[in-house]
Design a protein around this motif. Structure first.
Motif, PDB file in Angstrom:
ATOM      1  N   GLU A   1      26.901  53.550  45.975  1.00 33.96           N
ATOM      2  CA  GLU A   1      28.186  52.848  46.073  1.00 33.96           C
ATOM      3  C   GLU A   1      28.610  52.704  47.532  1.00 33.96           C
ATOM      4  O   GLU A   1      28.503  53.644  48.317  1.00 33.96           O
ATOM      5  N   PHE A   2      29.078  51.500  47.863  1.00 35.49           N
ATOM      6  CA  PHE A   2      29.469  51.167  49.228  1.00 35.49           C
ATOM      7  C   PHE A   2      30.817  50.471  49.226  1.00 35.49           C
ATOM      8  O   PHE A   2      31.213  49.856  48.234  1.00 35.49           O
ATOM      9  N   ILE A   3      31.486  50.532  50.367  1.00 37.07           N
ATOM     10  CA  ILE A   3      32.667  49.717  50.629  1.00 37.07           C
ATOM     11  C   ILE A   3      32.325  48.835  51.819  1.00 37.07           C
ATOM     12  O   ILE A   3      31.813  49.324  52.832  1.00 37.07           O
ATOM     13  N   ALA A   4      32.587  47.556  51.684  1.00 38.65           N
ATOM     14  CA  ALA A   4      32.456  46.626  52.809  1.00 38.65           C
ATOM     15  C   ALA A   4      33.866  46.322  53.294  1.00 38.65           C
ATOM     16  O   ALA A   4      34.744  45.995  52.496  1.00 38.65           O
ATOM     17  N   ILE A   5      34.071  46.454  54.586  1.00 37.64           N
ATOM     18  CA  ILE A   5      35.371  46.149  55.180  1.00 37.64           C
ATOM     19  C   ILE A   5      35.234  44.819  55.908  1.00 37.64           C
ATOM     20  O   ILE A   5      34.324  44.631  56.720  1.00 37.64           O
ATOM     21  N   PHE A   6      36.165  43.918  55.597  1.00 33.11           N
ATOM     22  CA  PHE A   6      36.116  42.568  56.143  1.00 33.11           C
ATOM     23  C   PHE A   6      37.219  42.358  57.169  1.00 33.11           C
ATOM     24  O   PHE A   6      38.252  43.019  57.132  1.00 33.11           O
ATOM     25  N   GLN A   7      36.986  41.403  58.049  1.00 32.57           N
ATOM     26  CA  GLN A   7      37.978  41.022  59.039  1.00 32.57           C
ATOM     27  C   GLN A   7      39.230  40.524  58.332  1.00 32.57           C
ATOM     28  O   GLN A   7      39.138  39.903  57.269  1.00 32.57           O
ATOM     29  N   SER A   8      40.372  40.806  58.911  1.00 31.56           N
ATOM     30  CA  SER A   8      41.592  40.243  58.353  1.00 31.56           C
ATOM     31  C   SER A   8      41.504  38.730  58.488  1.00 31.56           C
ATOM     32  O   SER A   8      40.868  38.209  59.394  1.00 31.56           O
ATOM     33  N   GLY A   9      42.087  38.041  57.564  1.00 25.75           N
ATOM     34  CA  GLY A   9      42.006  36.585  57.561  1.00 25.75           C
ATOM     35  C   GLY A   9      40.998  36.065  56.554  1.00 25.75           C
ATOM     36  O   GLY A   9      41.052  34.905  56.174  1.00 25.75           O
TER      37      GLY A   9
ATOM     38  N   GLU B   1      41.175  51.329  41.929  1.00 24.60           N
ATOM     39  CA  GLU B   1      41.258  49.937  41.458  1.00 24.60           C
ATOM     40  C   GLU B   1      39.980  49.178  41.773  1.00 24.60           C
ATOM     41  O   GLU B   1      39.458  48.435  40.931  1.00 24.60           O
ATOM     42  N   LEU B   2      39.432  49.359  42.973  1.00 28.23           N
ATOM     43  CA  LEU B   2      38.182  48.685  43.334  1.00 28.23           C
ATOM     44  C   LEU B   2      37.041  49.152  42.443  1.00 28.23           C
ATOM     45  O   LEU B   2      36.200  48.353  42.028  1.00 28.23           O
ATOM     46  N   ASP B   3      37.018  50.436  42.131  1.00 24.01           N
ATOM     47  CA  ASP B   3      35.991  50.967  41.246  1.00 24.01           C
ATOM     48  C   ASP B   3      36.073  50.305  39.875  1.00 24.01           C
ATOM     49  O   ASP B   3      35.067  49.901  39.297  1.00 24.01           O
ATOM     50  N   GLN B   4      37.291  50.167  39.353  1.00 21.37           N
ATOM     51  CA  GLN B   4      37.483  49.518  38.055  1.00 21.37           C
ATOM     52  C   GLN B   4      37.029  48.062  38.107  1.00 21.37           C
ATOM     53  O   GLN B   4      36.368  47.575  37.188  1.00 21.37           O
ATOM     54  N   LEU B   5      37.357  47.353  39.175  1.00 28.33           N
ATOM     55  CA  LEU B   5      36.941  45.956  39.318  1.00 28.33           C
ATOM     56  C   LEU B   5      35.424  45.831  39.371  1.00 28.33           C
ATOM     57  O   LEU B   5      34.849  44.898  38.808  1.00 28.33           O
TER      58      LEU B   5
END
Length: 112
Positions: free
Chosen positions: A44-52, A98-102
């Protein structure tokens, strides 16, 4: 990642580690706006994106990347990935839940 455990079980942990590194590099190269990829544990990973970046644009980019990833990585079985997209705020634990549920909802919609 879907079906990653089979890679470790059948091909060994060295190959499994390479698959994880390749996955992170693939997402960073194929999906616009990725600032960081963080491994939560296991597959399991989280990707962090630029704002915008909008959630719709990120979602579509990830859907297209999933199609390319599945086509390229058939040699390791049915490797794929599921996703949940949301905005992290001050309530990190609630946002991660919430992200896990999605992600699990996406997994149910796209059974492979």
């Amino acid at each position: 990642m879907d079906h990653f455990k089979a890679v470790n079980d059948l091909e060994g942990h060295l190959i499994g580690d390479k698959v994880l590194r390749d996955f992170v590099n693939f997402i960073r190269e194929q999906v616009p706006g990725v600032m960081a990829m963080i491994r939560l544990g296991g597959d399991e990973f989280i990707a962090i994106f630029q704002s915008g970046e909008t959630a719709d644009a990120v979602s579509e980019s990830l859907r297209q990347a999933r199609i390319r990833y599945e086509a390229v990585h058939r040699q390791h079985g049915n490797l794929s990935f599921r996703m949940g997209i949301g905005r992290l705020g001050e309530k990190m634990d609630a946002a991660l839940g919430e992200l896990d549920q999605l992600m699990y909802e996406d997994k149910q919609r796209n059974q492979t």
